[in-house]
Design a protein around this motif. Structure first.
Motif, PDB file in Angstrom:
ATOM      1  N   UNK A 219       9.044  -0.224   5.479  1.00 18.58           N
ATOM      2  CA  UNK A 219       7.645  -0.449   5.175  1.00 18.58           C
ATOM      3  C   UNK A 219       7.470  -1.984   4.920  1.00 18.58           C
ATOM      4  N   UNK A 220       8.476  -2.588   4.584  1.00 18.54           N
ATOM      5  CA  UNK A 220       8.214  -4.069   4.433  1.00 18.54           C
ATOM      6  C   UNK A 220       7.756  -4.635   6.028  1.00 18.54           C
ATOM      7  N   UNK A 221       8.339  -4.075   6.901  1.00 17.36           N
ATOM      8  CA  UNK A 221       8.161  -4.726   8.199  1.00 17.36           C
ATOM      9  C   UNK A 221       6.654  -4.233   8.572  1.00 17.36           C
ATOM     10  N   UNK A 222       6.309  -2.945   8.478  1.00 18.28           N
ATOM     11  CA  UNK A 222       4.925  -2.448   8.638  1.00 18.28           C
ATOM     12  C   UNK A 222       3.714  -3.348   7.758  1.00 18.28           C
ATOM     13  N   UNK A 225       3.719  -6.896   9.323  1.00 18.82           N
ATOM     14  CA  UNK A 225       3.060  -7.076  10.539  1.00 18.82           C
ATOM     15  C   UNK A 225       1.392  -6.926  10.401  1.00 18.82           C
ATOM     16  N   UNK A 226       0.996  -6.211   9.535  1.00 20.45           N
ATOM     17  CA  UNK A 226      -0.346  -6.269   9.392  1.00 20.45           C
ATOM     18  C   UNK A 226      -0.709  -7.579   8.563  1.00 20.45           C
ATOM     19  N   UNK A 283       8.860  -3.081  -2.263  1.00 16.12           N
ATOM     20  CA  UNK A 283       8.275  -1.931  -2.247  1.00 16.12           C
ATOM     21  C   UNK A 283       9.258  -0.823  -2.356  1.00 16.12           C
ATOM     22  N   UNK A 284      10.278  -0.897  -3.224  1.00 17.86           N
ATOM     23  CA  UNK A 284      11.423   0.097  -3.274  1.00 17.86           C
ATOM     24  C   UNK A 284      10.824   1.637  -3.457  1.00 17.86           C
ATOM     25  N   UNK A 327      -1.510   2.039   1.859  1.00 19.62           N
ATOM     26  CA  UNK A 327      -1.621   1.608   2.949  1.00 19.62           C
ATOM     27  C   UNK A 327      -1.241   0.068   3.290  1.00 19.62           C
ATOM     28  N   UNK A 328      -0.858  -0.229   4.434  1.00 17.55           N
ATOM     29  CA  UNK A 328      -0.467  -1.413   4.725  1.00 17.55           C
ATOM     30  C   UNK A 328      -1.471  -2.651   4.623  1.00 17.55           C
ATOM     31  N   UNK A 329      -2.638  -2.331   4.843  1.00 11.48           N
ATOM     32  CA  UNK A 329      -3.783  -3.392   4.843  1.00 11.48           C
ATOM     33  C   UNK A 329      -3.975  -3.682   3.269  1.00 11.48           C
TER      34      UNK A 329
END
Length: 376
Positions: A219-222, A225-226, A283-284, A327-329
């Protein structure tokens, strides 16, 4: 005549990775009066203290590894057997079990009880993890049994206490203390470290955590990336090691993020790295507290974290808690906002809320004194 030193066995479930529980025990040991109490450290497979072995052993501590390997059922059987055999041979008056894993705690406590250990302390270091229905049922049915095996029950937060020992008013809340002076914010250090690491004016998102499912690195990477859509030269600086590290490295490589994501491995100078970060990211999926959040806020950082982090981890008003479903945004924008929060020293706040390692050490020594008062 001087009273003999009491050796206390500290058991934690960590493997080769120096995580939050290991750090907690290590820093307590740095502050304890070793003419009164001496700690020994035991891990079920590999020691989690390799990084500090020389330091620990030079002060008189012994480090033990049970070398347990294999599948779940094999590890369960070997933990009970080898720990029982070890405790039968090595007569410790006090065994202090430290884990957020319910099953580890109950297996270790059962072995200690069977081996005749007089004083057992069970210390919860995590909140509820995502479990199967069967595991949740087993945990629910055995909580009273676990609590009954501990002479003293401790927890790092109210949430961790409620998970391991629900509705138990006797749980002692022991904050995971830190060296507040070590993590105090220093502008000169920030400037120096950023120059050394060639960060320049780039936005640096920092994370210090083991590479495990709990810490939610995919999730950190997602999210990161955003974030690059808004700050294309941003850096994600990852400190730590773990079983999922290669998986995360492969994800980063496949997405072409190599130039923006730094895998720093295990670092001893984390207090300097906090200075160099612009915002902290955790974001654990679940946490008992997340001591890194306290360290980060002591260093003046804003923290963007999942809502699994307990409210009591917010000591500065700079802890931004979000649901993973946001959501990532949303997460990316909050990281940017968190990076712009005023940077001020938070060491006074850490002390105010009881996260000073000297206070923690005093609390634990009072517990040890209390259970051993008739034997000393």
């Amino acid at each position: 005549m001087e009273k003999p030193v009491t050796r206390i066995l500290q058991i934690n479930a960590g493997n080769k990775n120096f995580g939050g529980v290991s750090s907690f025990l290590y820093h307590v040991y740095q502050n304890i009066d070793t003419s009164k109490y001496q700690f020994d450290f035991l891990s079920p497979s590999f020691t989690t203290y390799s990084l500090y072995r020389k330091d620990l052993e030079s002060r008189g501590a012994f480090i033990y590894e049970l070398g347990i390997k294999g599948g779940v059922f094999k590890r369960k059987f070997l933990l009970k057997k080898r720990l029982y055999d070890f405790l039968l041979k090595n007569k410790y008056p006090v065994v202090h079990i430290n884990s957020g894993n319910f099953f580890f705690n109950i297996y270790a406590a059962s072995a200690a009880k069977k081996a005749g250990v007089k004083h057992i302390i069970i210390h919860s270091h995590n909140s509820a993890a995502a479990q199967s229905k069967i595991k949740n049922f087993i945990i629910k049915q055995n909580r009273k049994k676990l609590a009954a095996m501990g002479e003293v029950l401790c927890a790092c937060s109210k949430q961790a206490a409620e998970f391991m020992f629900p509705n138990n008013a006797d749980v002692k809340l022991i904050r995971n203390g830190i060296d507040t002076d070590r993590f105090a914010y220093r502008e000169a250090v920030r400037t120096s470290v950023r120059e050394k690491l060639h960060f320049g004016d780039r936005l640096v998102v920092g994370n210090i955590a083991r590479f495990t499912k709990q810490k939610n690195h995919p999730f950190m990477i997602d999210v990161f990336e955003t974030l690059l859509k808004y700050k294309n030269d941003a850096v994600l600086y990852l400190v730590g090691e773990g079983e999922d590290e290669d998986t995360i490295k492969n994800i980063v490589k496949k997405r072409g993020l190599d130039k923006n994501v730094i895998f720093a491995g295990v670092q001893k100078n984390i207090e300097e790295l906090y200075q160099a970060f612009d915002v902290f990211f955790l974001p654990s999926l679940y946490e008992g507290l997340g001591i890194v959040n306290i360290e980060a806020q002591t260093s003046g950082l804003g923290c963007v974290v999942s809502d699994s982090i307990p409210d009591e981890a917010d000591i500065s008003g700079k802890l931004i808690r979000l649901p993973l479903s946001a959501g990532t945004d949303v997460w990316a924008k909050e990281l940017i906002r968190g990076s712009k929060l005023p940077r001020t020293d938070g060491s006074g706040l850490a002390k105010k809320y009881g996260y000073d390692e000297k206070v923690t050490t005093k609390q634990l020594c009072e517990i040890y004194d209390g259970i051993l008062k008739n034997q000393r």
